[in-house]
Write a protein that holds these residues in place. Structure first.
Motif, PDB file in Angstrom:
ATOM      1  N   GLN A 171      44.611  -1.349 -15.260  1.00 32.54           N
ATOM      2  CA  GLN A 171      45.579  -2.406 -14.907  1.00 32.54           C
ATOM      3  C   GLN A 171      46.355  -2.846 -16.138  1.00 32.54           C
ATOM      4  O   GLN A 171      46.510  -4.036 -16.399  1.00 32.54           O
ATOM      5  CB  GLN A 171      44.861  -3.605 -14.285  1.00 32.54           C
ATOM      6  CG  GLN A 171      44.137  -3.207 -13.005  1.00 32.54           C
ATOM      7  CD  GLN A 171      43.635  -4.390 -12.225  1.00 32.54           C
ATOM      8  OE1 GLN A 171      43.281  -5.418 -12.789  1.00 32.54           O
ATOM      9  NE2 GLN A 171      43.622  -4.241 -10.903  1.00 32.54           N
ATOM     10  N   ASP A 214      47.744   2.009 -13.859  1.00 27.62           N
ATOM     11  CA  ASP A 214      46.326   1.937 -13.498  1.00 27.62           C
ATOM     12  C   ASP A 214      45.882   3.364 -13.198  1.00 27.62           C
ATOM     13  O   ASP A 214      45.566   3.704 -12.069  1.00 27.62           O
ATOM     14  CB  ASP A 214      46.155   1.016 -12.278  1.00 27.62           C
ATOM     15  CG  ASP A 214      44.723   0.537 -12.153  1.00 27.62           C
ATOM     16  OD1 ASP A 214      44.014   0.514 -13.173  1.00 27.62           O
ATOM     17  OD2 ASP A 214      44.312   0.209 -11.029  1.00 27.62           O
ATOM     18  N   GLY A 233      45.400  -6.476 -19.096  1.00 29.07           N
ATOM     19  CA  GLY A 233      44.680  -5.258 -18.771  1.00 29.07           C
ATOM     20  C   GLY A 233      44.087  -4.626 -20.012  1.00 29.07           C
ATOM     21  O   GLY A 233      44.044  -5.248 -21.074  1.00 29.07           O
TER      22      GLY A 233
END
Lengths: 240, 320
Positions: free
Chosen positions: A10, A24, A59
């Motif tokens: 992410q 991702d 992320g």
């Protein structure tokens, strides 16, 4: 070194004022992956972030199982080697000196090259046919020769991951093919390679997978399925 | 390939030794009788020797300071004079010379160094927020302009006697420092120069620019910080010793790369050191020999002989 490829968890790329793209995905080892997309979509930003020159907005990014945020500049350079766009000039730099900088992540503060370092440099120069002009000033080289030197430099860094930012821009037909063929051979040795490019014909011929960046979202597919992707066709795939 | 580099460096060193010798003999209005140095004890120990040592250390320091700046900015136009660092030093000395009646040499030194260091920290604070080197270079040039005009306004309102003192200081002089001053500055400059030898690895990495330096495991921002800091320290100390010498920091690194065409900064470093000292020693001889009535200002001579040399080398080699 065990190569577990590149894992985008992410991962949000871009600038605080201008988020660009979220990924991702997993780039497995031993694959030549093409990163395609329109100019400005964030290809260079992804490359820079992989080299630690820019931080993720959110992320995480794992290279060979290590979180990039936890690595020092030196440690990261032992995992990722890079080729950037543009030409270096000035200071009387020679191919041999440029390639020798690939060993900096492994040398001490005095940058003393070990016999092993010397051997790696010599082997790479030999393999890529650079030995003959290794002492010539960099600016006297043709674009094709120059790019071969920078590729050799990235290989000499002996990293599991290799990222390249449009290395075939400005190159002639033969040199473009040469670059992709070299990278394919490196991927076959087990490296994960991410190359940003606009040369879709070469992507179809040499690459294993495609990471397509698009403002509406990224897609990841095998080259063989490229023609099924609407976004790939819209990017220029329909002309192939 | 390294062998002929050794020869070139060796020749440069011999030339430096000759420059030291002839500077001691001809570096005054009267040539010293070198068979009887003892009969000229006072002149030798109180004037010629400190002047020679000043030229030796300040010339080398300014050249190395320029080498560091040209690496950081990947630009042969960079020198200690960009980024406003020497202008900061000049302005601080200007404030001192134009506001105080009685001035000691040490106070000039303290002013020059604090001016240089203050501006350096200002520049480093700006650099921390700015990624692009060209932008940083432009900001530095603008800072230099601000300090220069502040200096001009100071001079405009100053009284004539202190104004002359300041203008003379601005022309540069190797004769300001006594042996006692040197006992303080010489070790400091040697230490600063020695510290730069620890940075050959980042110096060589930065030749390839920011992206490749980082990709080679050398943090660009941290290296830039260290190189700018040391360069300013060298500039501030040298300016304190002999006033703002405009030419050496800019031109000597350029000449050095032409004479010794290698990118290896561990080779450029001694070359800059030798050439920088030689340029100041020879300039000083010319200052004293060219015009018999009084020694000429140093800045007049360094640029006059140095600039044509750079132009000629550029014409010949067409690369920097």
């Amino acid at each position: 070194m065990v190569n577990e490829g590149v894992i985008f968890n992410q991962a949000q790329f871009g600038y605080p004022s201008r988020p660009l793209i979220a990924l991702d995905h997993v780039l497995p080892s031993g694959r030549l992956v093409a990163m395609v997309g329109k100019n400005g979509v964030g290809k260079s930003t992804v490359i820079k972030t992989l080299c630690g020159q820019q931080a993720l907005l959110s992320g995480a990014l794992f290279i060979s199982g290590k979180n990039v945020a936890d690595l020092t500049v030196q440690e990261l350079a032992q995992h990722v080697a890079a080729v950037f766009t543009g030409r270096l000039s000035g200071f009387h730099l020679t191919p041999r000196e440029v390639i020798a900088t690939a060993r900096m992540p492994y040398t001490n503060w005095m940058n003393r090259l070990s016999p092993e370092d010397e051997q790696v440099i010599a082997a790479v120069m030999d393999q890529y046919g650079i030995t003959a002009f290794s002492q010539q000033p960099l600016q006297q080289l043709s674009d094709g020769m120059y790019q071969r030197v920078l590729l050799a430099r990235a290989v000499a860094q002996q990293t599991p991951v290799l990222v390249l930012d449009e290395p075939t821009a400005f190159l002639d037909f033969a040199s473009r093919h040469e670059v992709f063929a070299l990278l394919k051979a490196q991927a076959a040795l087990g490296k994960s390679i991410l190359i940003s490019t606009h040369d879709l014909d070469l992507v179809m011929k040499y690459c294993d997978e495609v990471l397509l960046l698009d403002p509406t979202g990224a897609e990841y597919f095998a080259v063989t399925q490229a023609r099924d992707s609407e976004k790939f066709m819209a990017l220029g795939g329909r002309y192939l | 390939m390294a062998r002929h580099h050794y020869y070139i460096l060796f020749i440069a060193f011999i030339v430096l030794l000759l420059a030291v010798y002839f500077n001691l003999i001809w570096g005054g209005t009267e040539p010293l009788d070198y068979h009887h140095f003892s009969s000229n004890d006072f002149i030798f120990y109180q004037i010629r020797l400190p002047k020679m040592l000043t030229a030796l250390i300040a010339g080398g320091a300014l050249a190395v300071a320029g080498q560091l700046m040209q690496i950081v900015f990947k630009n042969p136009l960079a020198g200690p004079y960009v980024l406003g660092i020497s202008s900061g030093a000049s302005l601080a000395v200007g404030v001192l010379l134009l506001s105080v009646n009685r001035v000691f040499p040490v106070s000039i030194a303290v002013a020059a160094i604090s001016g240089a260091v203050l501006v350096t920290f200002l520049v480093l604070a700006i650099a921390a927020r700015i990624q692009s080197n060209v932008v940083l270079l432009i900001i530095g040039l603008m800072l230099a302009q601000i300090f220069a005009s502040a200096e001009t306004s100071l001079a405009y309102f100053a009284d004539p006697s202190s104004l002359k003192r300041f203008v003379l200081w601005g022309m540069g002089s190797l004769g300001n420092a006594s042996m006692r001053d040197l006992a303080f500055y010489f070790p400091l400059l040697v230490i600063a120069l020695a510290l730069t030898t620890f940075l050959f690895k980042p110096m060589n990495a930065l030749l390839m620019g920011e992206a490749y330096a980082n990709a080679s495991g050398i943090s660009f921002k941290w290296s830039r910080f260290k190189l700018i800091l040391l360069s300013s320290l060298l500039t501030g100390l040298a300016t304190a010793l002999c006033g703002p010498i405009s030419f050496v920091g800019l031109a000597v690194p350029v000449i050095s790369r032409q004479v010794l065409p290698t990118a290896k900064q561990q080779w450029q470093w001694p070359m800059n050191l030798f050439l920088g000292s030689t340029v100041l020693l020879v300039s000083d001889i010319l200052c004293h020999q060219a015009y018999s009535v009084a020694p000429l200002p140093l800045n007049m001579v360094t640029s006059l002989i140095g600039a044509p040399l750079v132009i000629w080398l550029m014409f010949k080699n067409k690369q920097w």
